[in-house]
Design a protein around this motif. Structure first.
Motif, PDB file in Angstrom:
ATOM      1  N   VAL A   6       0.861  -1.178   0.000  1.00 62.42           N
ATOM      2  CA  VAL A   6       0.000   0.000   0.000  1.00 62.42           C
ATOM      3  C   VAL A   6       0.896   1.226   0.000  1.00 62.42           C
ATOM      4  CG1 VAL A   6      -1.763   1.279   1.290  1.00 62.42           C
ATOM      5  CG2 VAL A   6      -1.821  -1.232   1.219  1.00 62.42           C
ATOM      6  N   ILE A   7       0.647   2.130  -0.946  1.00 66.62           N
ATOM      7  CA  ILE A   7       1.418   3.372  -1.042  1.00 66.62           C
ATOM      8  C   ILE A   7       0.490   4.557  -0.796  1.00 66.62           C
ATOM      9  CG2 ILE A   7       3.178   2.470  -2.601  1.00 66.62           C
ATOM     10  CD1 ILE A   7       0.757   4.683  -4.213  1.00 66.62           C
ATOM     11  N   GLU A   8       1.062   5.696  -0.566  1.00 67.32           N
ATOM     12  CA  GLU A   8       0.297   6.935  -0.477  1.00 67.32           C
ATOM     13  C   GLU A   8       0.593   7.754  -1.721  1.00 67.32           C
ATOM     14  OE1 GLU A   8       1.415   8.830   3.176  1.00 67.32           O
ATOM     15  OE2 GLU A   8       0.127   7.516   4.359  1.00 67.32           O
ATOM     16  N   ALA A   9      -0.439   8.421  -2.256  1.00 69.33           N
ATOM     17  CA  ALA A   9      -0.263   9.242  -3.451  1.00 69.33           C
ATOM     18  C   ALA A   9      -1.354  10.305  -3.509  1.00 69.33           C
ATOM     19  CB  ALA A   9      -0.327   8.368  -4.706  1.00 69.33           C
ATOM     20  N   TYR A  10      -1.058  11.360  -4.218  1.00 69.44           N
ATOM     21  CA  TYR A  10      -2.069  12.381  -4.503  1.00 69.44           C
ATOM     22  C   TYR A  10      -1.839  12.887  -5.921  1.00 69.44           C
ATOM     23  CZ  TYR A  10       1.589  15.862  -3.624  1.00 69.44           C
ATOM     24  OH  TYR A  10       2.735  16.600  -3.681  1.00 69.44           O
TER      25      TYR A  10
ATOM     26  N   ASP B 234      -0.387  14.654 -12.781  1.00 67.39           N
ATOM     27  CA  ASP B 234       0.478  13.547 -12.394  1.00 67.39           C
ATOM     28  C   ASP B 234       0.198  13.170 -10.941  1.00 67.39           C
ATOM     29  OD1 ASP B 234       1.695  13.634 -14.855  1.00 67.39           O
ATOM     30  OD2 ASP B 234       3.643  14.316 -14.114  1.00 67.39           O
ATOM     31  N   TYR B 235       0.453  11.918 -10.613  1.00 68.49           N
ATOM     32  CA  TYR B 235       0.361  11.462  -9.235  1.00 68.49           C
ATOM     33  C   TYR B 235       1.740  11.591  -8.593  1.00 68.49           C
ATOM     34  CZ  TYR B 235      -4.296   9.566  -9.908  1.00 68.49           C
ATOM     35  OH  TYR B 235      -5.637   9.431 -10.152  1.00 68.49           O
ATOM     36  N   ILE B 236       1.757  12.035  -7.349  1.00 70.14           N
ATOM     37  CA  ILE B 236       2.980  12.093  -6.573  1.00 70.14           C
ATOM     38  C   ILE B 236       2.892  10.948  -5.569  1.00 70.14           C
ATOM     39  CG2 ILE B 236       4.493  13.498  -5.128  1.00 70.14           C
ATOM     40  CD1 ILE B 236       3.884  14.622  -8.023  1.00 70.14           C
ATOM     41  N   ILE B 237       3.790   9.992  -5.717  1.00 69.51           N
ATOM     42  CA  ILE B 237       3.779   8.784  -4.904  1.00 69.51           C
ATOM     43  C   ILE B 237       4.833   8.898  -3.815  1.00 69.51           C
ATOM     44  CG2 ILE B 237       4.243   6.290  -4.948  1.00 69.51           C
ATOM     45  CD1 ILE B 237       3.302   6.323  -7.887  1.00 69.51           C
ATOM     46  N   THR B 238       4.480   8.447  -2.619  1.00 70.72           N
ATOM     47  CA  THR B 238       5.447   8.327  -1.538  1.00 70.72           C
ATOM     48  C   THR B 238       5.824   6.858  -1.434  1.00 70.72           C
ATOM     49  OG1 THR B 238       4.462  10.179  -0.357  1.00 70.72           O
ATOM     50  CG2 THR B 238       5.881   8.715   0.919  1.00 70.72           C
TER      51      THR B 238
ATOM     52  N   TYR C 277       8.099  10.487  -5.803  1.00 71.51           N
ATOM     53  CA  TYR C 277       8.368  10.515  -7.229  1.00 71.51           C
ATOM     54  C   TYR C 277       7.061  10.675  -7.989  1.00 71.51           C
ATOM     55  CZ  TYR C 277       7.311   5.524  -6.696  1.00 71.51           C
ATOM     56  OH  TYR C 277       6.721   4.332  -6.378  1.00 71.51           O
ATOM     57  N   PRO C 278       7.108  11.337  -9.162  1.00 75.54           N
ATOM     58  CA  PRO C 278       5.903  11.537  -9.956  1.00 75.54           C
ATOM     59  C   PRO C 278       5.608  10.328 -10.842  1.00 75.54           C
ATOM     60  CG  PRO C 278       7.734  12.701 -10.975  1.00 75.54           C
ATOM     61  CD  PRO C 278       8.254  12.076  -9.711  1.00 75.54           C
ATOM     62  N   CYS C 279       4.335  10.176 -11.179  1.00 78.44           N
ATOM     63  CA  CYS C 279       3.896   9.079 -12.048  1.00 78.44           C
ATOM     64  C   CYS C 279       2.773   9.600 -12.941  1.00 78.44           C
ATOM     65  CB  CYS C 279       3.397   7.916 -11.189  1.00 78.44           C
ATOM     66  SG  CYS C 279       2.936   6.449 -12.119  1.00 78.44           S
ATOM     67  N   LYS C 280       2.880   9.348 -14.242  1.00 76.15           N
ATOM     68  CA  LYS C 280       1.848   9.782 -15.179  1.00 76.15           C
ATOM     69  C   LYS C 280       0.535   9.056 -14.881  1.00 76.15           C
ATOM     70  CE  LYS C 280       4.280  12.666 -17.485  1.00 76.15           C
ATOM     71  NZ  LYS C 280       4.057  14.071 -17.190  1.00 76.15           N
ATOM     72  N   PRO C 281      -0.610   9.728 -15.056  1.00 72.53           N
ATOM     73  CA  PRO C 281      -1.897   9.132 -14.699  1.00 72.53           C
ATOM     74  C   PRO C 281      -2.183   7.787 -15.372  1.00 72.53           C
ATOM     75  CG  PRO C 281      -2.164  11.466 -15.167  1.00 72.53           C
ATOM     76  CD  PRO C 281      -0.752  11.104 -15.518  1.00 72.53           C
ATOM     77  N   ASP C 282      -1.840   7.621 -16.642  1.00 72.12           N
ATOM     78  CA  ASP C 282      -2.153   6.362 -17.326  1.00 72.12           C
ATOM     79  C   ASP C 282      -1.363   5.198 -16.728  1.00 72.12           C
ATOM     80  OD1 ASP C 282       0.185   7.526 -18.428  1.00 72.12           O
ATOM     81  OD2 ASP C 282      -0.074   6.465 -20.309  1.00 72.12           O
ATOM     82  N   ILE C 283      -0.112   5.423 -16.375  1.00 71.57           N
ATOM     83  CA  ILE C 283       0.706   4.384 -15.752  1.00 71.57           C
ATOM     84  C   ILE C 283       0.201   4.106 -14.335  1.00 71.57           C
ATOM     85  CG2 ILE C 283       3.043   3.765 -14.985  1.00 71.57           C
ATOM     86  CD1 ILE C 283       2.687   3.918 -18.049  1.00 71.57           C
ATOM     87  N   PHE C 284      -0.115   5.160 -13.603  1.00 70.98           N
ATOM     88  CA  PHE C 284      -0.611   5.007 -12.236  1.00 70.98           C
ATOM     89  C   PHE C 284      -1.871   4.158 -12.222  1.00 70.98           C
ATOM     90  CE2 PHE C 284      -2.977   6.184  -8.468  1.00 70.98           C
ATOM     91  CZ  PHE C 284      -2.011   6.186  -7.491  1.00 70.98           C
ATOM     92  N   GLU C 285      -2.818   4.454 -13.103  1.00 69.29           N
ATOM     93  CA  GLU C 285      -4.095   3.738 -13.124  1.00 69.29           C
ATOM     94  C   GLU C 285      -3.938   2.281 -13.548  1.00 69.29           C
ATOM     95  OE1 GLU C 285      -6.391   6.480 -15.465  1.00 69.29           O
ATOM     96  OE2 GLU C 285      -6.340   7.957 -13.849  1.00 69.29           O
TER      97      GLU C 285
END
Length: 70
Positions: free
Chosen positions: A14-18, A39-43, A50-58
């Motif tokens: 489980v990660i945290e992101a916004y 973009d999502y910012i993942i902890t 680190y940032p993650c593009k929405p399509d990859i995140f989903e």
């Protein structure tokens, strides 16, 4: 000698992101990275961000409705 390739699955963690609403520079373990609007910012596990593009995140993550505290 030929190496046998095996398949591996990423452990479920489980990660945290916004999702950010502004452009920003994120200081990552690999250096500075630009995050764009949406973009999502993942902890990560060690507190790194680190940032993650929405399509990859989903494709990689799903919302945890009732997280178990670790």
């Amino acid at each position: 000698m030929e190496q046998k390739i095996k398949k591996y699955r990423k452990k479920p963690i489980v990660i945290e992101a916004y999702q950010t609403d502004k452009e920003m520079i994120i200081h990552t373990l690999e250096g500075d990275m630009k995050a764009s609007v949406g973009d999502y910012i993942i902890t990560g596990l060690r507190g790194e961000k680190y940032p993650c593009k929405p399509d990859i995140f989903e494709k990689s993550y799903e919302l945890v409705e009732d997280p178990i505290e670790e």
